[in-house]
Design a protein around this motif. Structure first.
Motif, PDB file in Angstrom:
ATOM      1  N   TYR A 153       4.156   3.507 -14.772  1.00 33.13           N
ATOM      2  CA  TYR A 153       4.107   4.212 -13.486  1.00 33.13           C
ATOM      3  C   TYR A 153       3.069   5.330 -13.536  1.00 33.13           C
ATOM      4  O   TYR A 153       2.277   5.496 -12.605  1.00 33.13           O
ATOM      5  CB  TYR A 153       5.477   4.816 -13.137  1.00 33.13           C
ATOM      6  N   LEU A 157      -0.745   5.303 -11.522  1.00 33.40           N
ATOM      7  CA  LEU A 157      -1.101   6.421 -10.647  1.00 33.40           C
ATOM      8  C   LEU A 157      -2.321   7.153 -11.195  1.00 33.40           C
ATOM      9  O   LEU A 157      -3.213   7.558 -10.435  1.00 33.40           O
ATOM     10  CB  LEU A 157       0.083   7.377 -10.504  1.00 33.40           C
ATOM     11  N   LEU A 161      -5.910   7.419  -9.327  1.00 37.03           N
ATOM     12  CA  LEU A 161      -6.462   8.752  -9.080  1.00 37.03           C
ATOM     13  C   LEU A 161      -7.834   8.896  -9.743  1.00 37.03           C
ATOM     14  O   LEU A 161      -8.747   9.510  -9.167  1.00 37.03           O
ATOM     15  CB  LEU A 161      -5.499   9.813  -9.604  1.00 37.03           C
ATOM     16  N   MET A 178      -4.997   3.652  -4.213  1.00 40.95           N
ATOM     17  CA  MET A 178      -4.099   4.776  -4.472  1.00 40.95           C
ATOM     18  C   MET A 178      -2.802   4.610  -3.680  1.00 40.95           C
ATOM     19  O   MET A 178      -1.704   4.847  -4.206  1.00 40.95           O
ATOM     20  CB  MET A 178      -4.790   6.088  -4.069  1.00 40.95           C
ATOM     21  N   ALA A 179      -2.920   4.176  -2.426  1.00 39.22           N
ATOM     22  CA  ALA A 179      -1.738   3.981  -1.582  1.00 39.22           C
ATOM     23  C   ALA A 179      -0.861   2.852  -2.124  1.00 39.22           C
ATOM     24  O   ALA A 179       0.372   2.971  -2.168  1.00 39.22           O
ATOM     25  CB  ALA A 179      -2.163   3.673  -0.146  1.00 39.22           C
ATOM     26  N   ALA A 181      -0.684   1.812  -5.237  1.00 37.60           N
ATOM     27  CA  ALA A 181      -0.059   2.303  -6.468  1.00 37.60           C
ATOM     28  C   ALA A 181       1.145   3.182  -6.142  1.00 37.60           C
ATOM     29  O   ALA A 181       2.211   3.062  -6.765  1.00 37.60           O
ATOM     30  CB  ALA A 181      -1.071   3.083  -7.298  1.00 37.60           C
ATOM     31  N   ALA A 182       0.999   4.064  -5.164  1.00 39.71           N
ATOM     32  CA  ALA A 182       2.097   4.954  -4.779  1.00 39.71           C
ATOM     33  C   ALA A 182       3.279   4.163  -4.233  1.00 39.71           C
ATOM     34  O   ALA A 182       4.443   4.465  -4.543  1.00 39.71           O
ATOM     35  CB  ALA A 182       1.606   5.964  -3.743  1.00 39.71           C
ATOM     36  N   VAL A 183       3.001   3.134  -3.435  1.00 41.13           N
ATOM     37  CA  VAL A 183       4.074   2.302  -2.871  1.00 41.13           C
ATOM     38  C   VAL A 183       4.809   1.553  -3.984  1.00 41.13           C
ATOM     39  O   VAL A 183       6.054   1.496  -4.008  1.00 41.13           O
ATOM     40  CB  VAL A 183       3.505   1.308  -1.837  1.00 41.13           C
ATOM     41  N   VAL A 185       5.043   2.275  -7.232  1.00 44.88           N
ATOM     42  CA  VAL A 185       5.827   3.201  -8.059  1.00 44.88           C
ATOM     43  C   VAL A 185       7.024   3.727  -7.267  1.00 44.88           C
ATOM     44  O   VAL A 185       8.139   3.826  -7.800  1.00 44.88           O
ATOM     45  CB  VAL A 185       4.939   4.371  -8.548  1.00 44.88           C
ATOM     46  N   GLY A 186       6.802   4.035  -5.990  1.00 47.48           N
ATOM     47  CA  GLY A 186       7.906   4.505  -5.156  1.00 47.48           C
ATOM     48  C   GLY A 186       9.013   3.475  -5.033  1.00 47.48           C
ATOM     49  O   GLY A 186      10.203   3.819  -5.066  1.00 47.48           O
ATOM     50  N   TYR A 187       8.627   2.204  -4.925  1.00 49.99           N
ATOM     51  CA  TYR A 187       9.636   1.147  -4.849  1.00 49.99           C
ATOM     52  C   TYR A 187      10.484   1.117  -6.117  1.00 49.99           C
ATOM     53  O   TYR A 187      11.725   1.049  -6.043  1.00 49.99           O
ATOM     54  CB  TYR A 187       8.966  -0.213  -4.648  1.00 49.99           C
TER      55      TYR A 187
END
Length: 209
Positions: A153, A157, A161, A178-179, A181-183, A185-187
């Motif tokens: 994770y 990110l 970045l 980036m978006a 990757a964030a989605v 990891v957030g999931y």
């Protein structure tokens, strides 16, 4: 049964073969002088982008299975190792072709340029994951293996970045990565447990009928 095992093994090796095609193609273009502009920088950039793509696809395997029932788990190790080797090639191109092994310049870059600092840190974290991406390590480490591989994770990110900060010309591509990757990891951190609980409940209801 034997044919099925042979196909599974062959399909994994096919992932490796296909996965290295972009690197081989870019190397050919560079060796034959067909990369315009600063060929070394372009080659280095393309290897880094493919490393990030393979990282994203590797982390996407689990949500694809959870949400759509498509099981690609057998390919996850190959995808993760492809990401690692593309990072190694990206790093080697920077060190050897770009900086000609001038370690003083490399150390200064790592210390003074934040996007390189982040990239190097992400690479360092990726190394133990690559080393332990085998069945023996999974058995030996047990539950600690899952804890160790949660570093993915941070790595993904960090990689996204690194790309976002490295580009001099602003384009949508690094922001999109980036978006994503964030989605992903957030999931894994906030939504996967709820999705699995929902699926378990649905199975229980279906069995009760």
């Amino acid at each position: 049964m034997i044919a099925s095992r042979v196909w599974r093994s062959a399909s994994v090796w096919l992932v490796y073969v296909v996965g290295f095609v972009p690197a081989a193609w870019y190397f050919y273009l560079g060796a034959t002088g067909q990369i315009p502009g600063n060929a070394v920088k372009v080659f280095e950039h393309l290897l880094g982008v493919w490393a990030l793509r393979f990282l994203l696809v590797t982390l996407a395997v689990t949500p694809i299975r959870d949400l759509f029932g498509i099981n690609l788990i057998r390919y996850r190790r190959a995808l993760g190792l492809l990401a690692f080797w593309y990072v190694v090639m990206h790093f080697s191109t920077y060190m050897i072709l770009d900086q000609a092994l001038n370690f003083q310049v490399i150390v200064n870059d790592i210390a003074k340029r934040p996007f390189i600092t982040i990239g190097m840190a992400s690479f360092a974290l990726l190394i133990p994951l690559a080393i332990t991406s085998n069945s023996w390590s999974i058995r030996k480490l047990g539950s600690r293996w899952n804890s160790l591989h949660k570093l993915s994770y941070v790595i993904i990110l960090g990689g996204a970045l690194h790309y976002l900060m490295a580009v001099r010309v602003i384009t949508p591509e690094p922001a999109i990565y980036m978006a994503i990757a964030a989605v992903l990891v957030g999931y894994r951190l906030f939504f996967r447990s709820r999705v699995l609980a929902w699926r378990k409940q649905r199975r229980a209801v279906a069995m009760a009928r």
